[in-house]
Design an enzyme around this catalytic site. Structure first.
Site, PDB file in Angstrom:
ATOM      1  N   LYS A  13      54.628   1.424   8.774  1.00  0.00           N
ATOM      2  CA  LYS A  13      55.584   1.623   7.854  1.00  0.00           C
ATOM      3  C   LYS A  13      55.094   0.669   6.359  1.00  0.00           C
ATOM      4  O   LYS A  13      55.543  -0.476   6.441  1.00  0.00           O
ATOM      5  CB  LYS A  13      56.847   1.064   8.303  1.00  0.00           C
ATOM      6  CG  LYS A  13      57.345   2.226   9.086  1.00  0.00           C
ATOM      7  CD  LYS A  13      58.825   1.725   9.718  1.00  0.00           C
ATOM      8  CE  LYS A  13      59.346   2.767  10.584  1.00  0.00           C
ATOM      9  NZ  LYS A  13      60.518   2.499  11.250  1.00  0.00           N
ATOM     10  N   THR A  14      54.078   1.247   5.482  1.00  0.00           N
ATOM     11  CA  THR A  14      53.745   0.436   4.666  1.00  0.00           C
ATOM     12  C   THR A  14      53.790   1.104   3.376  1.00  0.00           C
ATOM     13  O   THR A  14      53.936   2.366   3.184  1.00  0.00           O
ATOM     14  CB  THR A  14      52.115   0.215   4.867  1.00  0.00           C
ATOM     15  OG1 THR A  14      51.362   1.486   5.243  1.00  0.00           O
ATOM     16  CG2 THR A  14      52.056  -0.522   6.362  1.00  0.00           C
TER      17      THR A  14
END
Length: 277
Positions: free
Chosen positions: A126-127
């Site tokens: 989750k970037t």
């Protein structure tokens, strides 16, 4: 940072007509970058690359991972006034964002270390698209584990894989891939965790299980003689507020997407301190 990456970021920030910086007399100037709050600093190499691209001399005695107090100087700069102004916002964005990630990660690692010397804190995928590697490196600077950088790093069987194939078929298919890649499977029950370990996976991820369920799963794996053959990761809804409960379970890894997507930027500023008339 690669030159092409620097150029891409600069192009985005300057646009086609820099109408702000070019009104300033382009004469030699000195500046400092300093933090306005306590933090774990990260992004020093990336920011130095930006300044070097603009021909600005950079001085610092710091390294990524150093703890800073409010008011500490991060960089001393010397170069053309226009170049310093052009590099300012991009550099502060990197420092603020990456230092925020490193600071939150360090906080979480410290919480876990009060209860376990071996449990790792890890981030997830989750970037922010385009800057994942920088965000994950900031996690590492803060003492965390970057986990997978991309889908090629390991075989991870998640809930939707299982819905499409079933857990046994998915694991068997994964075992046919390269022997160099570890296999991790996401499970939501103790029964599936035990099944996955028996089928020979390297890592099981206990997804959205409360600490009590994590402890129960670990105990059952121990009873069945399966605990030492697998790494156990807890994930899903874990935050600094409930982290202590997971740290006490004895799990091997605690992964937290919030290390990146819920980190707060550190307030960092650039100030011109001298310019030649």
């Amino acid at each position: 940072m690669l030159i092409r990456e620097v150029e891409s970021f600069i192009e985005e920030d300057l646009g086609y007509d820099d109408v702000s910086c070019t009104i300033v007399p382009d004469r030699p100037a000195e500046a400092i970058i300093f933090t306005k709050e306590d933090c774990t600093v990260a992004g020093l190499n990336e920011v130095a690359s930006i300044f070097c691209y603009f021909g600005i001399q950079v001085e610092t005695d710091l390294k990524d991972g150093d703890h800073l107090s409010k008011g500490d100087i991060i960089f001393r700069l010397r170069g053309g006034a226009v170049s310093i102004l052009r590099a300012e916002r991009l550099s502060l964005n990197f420092l603020g964002h990456l230092s925020g990630i490193a600071t939150l990660t360090r906080t979480c690692v410290d919480i876990v270390r009060e209860h376990s010397e071996t449990t790792r804190i890890a981030c997830t995928r989750k970037t922010t698209p385009g800057i994942r590697k920088f965000e994950k490196l900031a996690v590492a600077v803060g003492g965390g584990d970057p986990h997978r950088f991309n889908l090629s790093d390991a075989v991870m069987i998640k809930d939707n894989h299982i819905k499409l194939m079933g857990i046994e078929a998915a694991i068997k298919a994964a075992r046919k891939t390269s022997f160099t890649r570890k296999i991790e499977v996401e499970v939501e029950s103790t029964e599936d965790a035990i099944l996955a370990v028996k089928l020979g996976v390297d890592i099981i991820m206990l997804d959205n299980m409360p600490p009590e369920a994590v402890k129960e799963t670990l105990s059952l794996l121990e009873e069945k003689g399966l605990r030492k053959s697998v790494l156990v990761e807890a994930s899903g809804g874990i935050s600094p507020e409930n982290l202590e409960g997971y740290a006490k379970t004895g799990v091997d890894i605690i992964s937290m997407g919030s290390l990146i997507h819920k980190s707060r930027w550190i307030d960092i500023s650039l100030e011109i301190i001298n310019s030649e008339n």
